[in-house]
Design a protein around this motif. Structure first.
Motif, PDB file in Angstrom:
ATOM      1  N   ALA A 224       0.838  -1.212   0.000  1.00 36.67           N
ATOM      2  CA  ALA A 224       0.000   0.000   0.000  1.00 36.67           C
ATOM      3  C   ALA A 224       0.870   1.257   0.000  1.00 36.67           C
ATOM      4  O   ALA A 224       0.575   2.230  -0.713  1.00 36.67           O
ATOM      5  CB  ALA A 224      -0.921  -0.020   1.219  1.00 36.67           C
ATOM      6  N   LEU A 225       1.941   1.247   0.783  1.00 35.85           N
ATOM      7  CA  LEU A 225       2.831   2.414   0.845  1.00 35.85           C
ATOM      8  C   LEU A 225       3.515   2.648  -0.505  1.00 35.85           C
ATOM      9  O   LEU A 225       3.666   3.792  -0.951  1.00 35.85           O
ATOM     10  CB  LEU A 225       3.886   2.230   1.942  1.00 35.85           C
ATOM     11  N   CYS A 226       3.922   1.549  -1.164  1.00 35.47           N
ATOM     12  CA  CYS A 226       4.558   1.672  -2.487  1.00 35.47           C
ATOM     13  C   CYS A 226       3.570   2.219  -3.508  1.00 35.47           C
ATOM     14  O   CYS A 226       3.939   3.035  -4.363  1.00 35.47           O
ATOM     15  CB  CYS A 226       5.080   0.315  -2.953  1.00 35.47           C
ATOM     16  N   SER A 227       2.319   1.758  -3.418  1.00 37.36           N
ATOM     17  CA  SER A 227       1.295   2.266  -4.344  1.00 37.36           C
ATOM     18  C   SER A 227       1.105   3.758  -4.135  1.00 37.36           C
ATOM     19  O   SER A 227       0.957   4.519  -5.108  1.00 37.36           O
ATOM     20  CB  SER A 227      -0.042   1.541  -4.108  1.00 37.36           C
ATOM     21  N   PHE A 228       1.111   4.188  -2.879  1.00 37.11           N
ATOM     22  CA  PHE A 228       0.949   5.613  -2.576  1.00 37.11           C
ATOM     23  C   PHE A 228       2.132   6.412  -3.138  1.00 37.11           C
ATOM     24  O   PHE A 228       1.950   7.477  -3.734  1.00 37.11           O
ATOM     25  CB  PHE A 228       0.816   5.823  -1.070  1.00 37.11           C
ATOM     26  N   ALA A 229       3.339   5.879  -2.939  1.00 35.36           N
ATOM     27  CA  ALA A 229       4.536   6.557  -3.462  1.00 35.36           C
ATOM     28  C   ALA A 229       4.474   6.641  -4.987  1.00 35.36           C
ATOM     29  O   ALA A 229       4.815   7.675  -5.576  1.00 35.36           O
ATOM     30  CB  ALA A 229       5.796   5.825  -3.012  1.00 35.36           C
ATOM     31  N   ASP A 230       4.011   5.557  -5.635  1.00 31.18           N
ATOM     32  CA  ASP A 230       3.858   5.569  -7.094  1.00 31.18           C
ATOM     33  C   ASP A 230       2.869   6.642  -7.530  1.00 31.18           C
ATOM     34  O   ASP A 230       3.064   7.313  -8.549  1.00 31.18           O
ATOM     35  CB  ASP A 230       3.393   4.195  -7.597  1.00 31.18           C
ATOM     36  N   ALA A 231       1.793   6.797  -6.740  1.00 38.73           N
ATOM     37  CA  ALA A 231       0.780   7.806  -7.069  1.00 38.73           C
ATOM     38  C   ALA A 231       1.367   9.214  -6.966  1.00 38.73           C
ATOM     39  O   ALA A 231       1.068  10.084  -7.792  1.00 38.73           O
ATOM     40  CB  ALA A 231      -0.418   7.654  -6.139  1.00 38.73           C
ATOM     41  N   VAL A 232       2.220   9.432  -5.966  1.00 39.99           N
ATOM     42  CA  VAL A 232       2.873  10.747  -5.813  1.00 39.99           C
ATOM     43  C   VAL A 232       3.789  11.020  -7.008  1.00 39.99           C
ATOM     44  O   VAL A 232       3.797  12.129  -7.567  1.00 39.99           O
ATOM     45  CB  VAL A 232       3.679  10.806  -4.493  1.00 39.99           C
ATOM     46  N   VAL A 233       4.547   9.987  -7.420  1.00 38.72           N
ATOM     47  CA  VAL A 233       5.430  10.147  -8.586  1.00 38.72           C
ATOM     48  C   VAL A 233       4.608  10.454  -9.835  1.00 38.72           C
ATOM     49  O   VAL A 233       4.953  11.338 -10.631  1.00 38.72           O
ATOM     50  CB  VAL A 233       6.281   8.870  -8.798  1.00 38.72           C
ATOM     51  N   GLY A 234       3.485   9.734  -9.997  1.00 41.26           N
ATOM     52  CA  GLY A 234       2.609   9.959 -11.150  1.00 41.26           C
ATOM     53  C   GLY A 234       2.074  11.386 -11.175  1.00 41.26           C
ATOM     54  O   GLY A 234       2.066  12.043 -12.225  1.00 41.26           O
ATOM     55  N   ALA A 235       1.651  11.863 -10.006  1.00 39.07           N
ATOM     56  CA  ALA A 235       1.119  13.234  -9.922  1.00 39.07           C
ATOM     57  C   ALA A 235       2.201  14.258 -10.228  1.00 39.07           C
ATOM     58  O   ALA A 235       1.940  15.275 -10.901  1.00 39.07           O
ATOM     59  CB  ALA A 235       0.542  13.463  -8.530  1.00 39.07           C
TER      60      ALA A 235
END
Lengths: 188, 147
Positions: free
Chosen positions: A172-183
């Motif tokens: 879940a934390l990695c998915s959140f970090a990926d979302a931040v990178v995407g944004a």
């Protein structure tokens, strides 16, 4: 910036091609002591996160039950530090192997995390018992061996459960970090 | 070493570990928010962030270990009531802040790998949040220590 290795790239992308089964087997060490730098950083952080959270939650539960003062006063400073370092060292080692085999944590990494969690649990129990054995009389060692035999399966189950829960949290934390990178990419 | 001296050493190490964690995030926050200084390259900021993350997690381990040691020093005389409520709040802050810090480290890993300056602003926000979070924990620790 350091030049990236093929393993670093695989760890970044989660690419499983070329990852041998030997890496996923507890006891094997295809990378030796020289893992890619970002895998090392992730392993360092996630292992520290797991152990610190586990201890903080444990203390919180003891505090809620009104037991924290009595129980912790019986644990000396050096034994407490030694137990923490033992758990952290085992967790760091197993997290590193886990990350080398599977890249950044995802849902597919939960099953192997159960295995590595069990390894950590049994390793912690046996390490603690070995340390305890130093202070015991030889006659008491039989009791310790029996305790190890009975406790190891329990430690494996508990370790697997904790490892599985943390693997889900890590994903879940990695998915959140990926979302931040995407944004960040979109706003650039 | 007497028990009293041991407890003093444990508290000193606890305070020093917090100084490293809080001081590092307070330095990296403006460094990433303002862009690289004239004499520094992007690689310097990356190296600083990676070094801080390693130090932060080492400090987190030291803080938890010595925090447990501080509790043990109270023994059975651990206060309850308001003190217990503040302590529970501090523990909650720790448990919430640790996974958030893990996300920050994962971003730093991406920062190092490929994303580069793209992630400077999100990381500046992350270090600002870390600074505020750790500052809040220091305030709670002060309340616990002095009432």
């Amino acid at each position: 910036m350091a030049e990236r290795t093929a393993d670093d790239e695989r760890a970044t992308t989660g690419d499983r091609s070329g990852v041998t089964d030997a890496r996923e087997t507890p006891g094997s060490d295809a990378h030796g002591d020289d893992p890619p730098p970002t895998v090392e950083l992730r392993a360092w952080a996630l292992a520290s996160f797991h152990v610190a959270t586990l201890v903080a939650v444990g203390v919180g539960l003891l505090h809620a039950g009104g037991l924290v003062g009595d129980l912790l006063s019986g644990l000396g400073t050096l034994p407490g530090v030694a137990l923490y370092l033992l758990l952290w060292g085992l967790t760091w080692r197993t997290n590193r192997r886990w990350l080398l085999a599977h890249g950044p944590p995802g849902r597919g990494a939960v099953r192997p995390a159960l295995t590595w969690g069990a390894v950590t649990g049994v390793g912690f129990l046996l390490g603690a018992l070995v340390a305890l054995a130093v202070a015991l009389e030889p006659a008491d060692l039989v009791v310790l061996v029996i305790f190890a035999g009975v406790g190891a399966p329990v430690a494996a189950v508990v370790g697997a459960a904790v490892g599985g829960v943390f693997a889900l949290v890590d994903a879940a934390l990695c998915s959140f970090a990926d979302a931040v990178v995407g944004a960040a990419r979109e706003s650039a | 070493m007497s028990l009293h001296t041991t407890h003093l050493v444990v508290r000193l190490v606890h305070v020093l570990a917090m100084a490293v964690a809080l001081g590092g995030s307070a330095l990296l926050w403006p460094a990433l928010a303002r862009g690289p200084p004239r004499l520094a390259t992007e690689g310097v900021r990356t190296a600083a962030a990676v070094s801080y993350e390693r130090l932060f997690w080492a400090a987190a381990g030291v803080l938890v270990t010595t925090g447990v040691g501080n509790l043990g020093a109270f023994g059975g005389a651990l206060p309850r009531g308001d003190w217990g409520a503040v302590f529970a709040l501090k523990l909650l802050g720790v448990v919430v802040g640790l996974p958030a810090s893990a996300v920050r480290t994962l971003l730093v890993a991406r920062y190092r790998e490929a994303e580069g300056p793209l992630l400077a602003r999100p990381l500046a926000v992350a270090y600002a949040a870390t600074t505020v979070w750790l500052g809040g924990l220091v305030v709670l620790a002060e309340v616990l220590a002095h009432g």
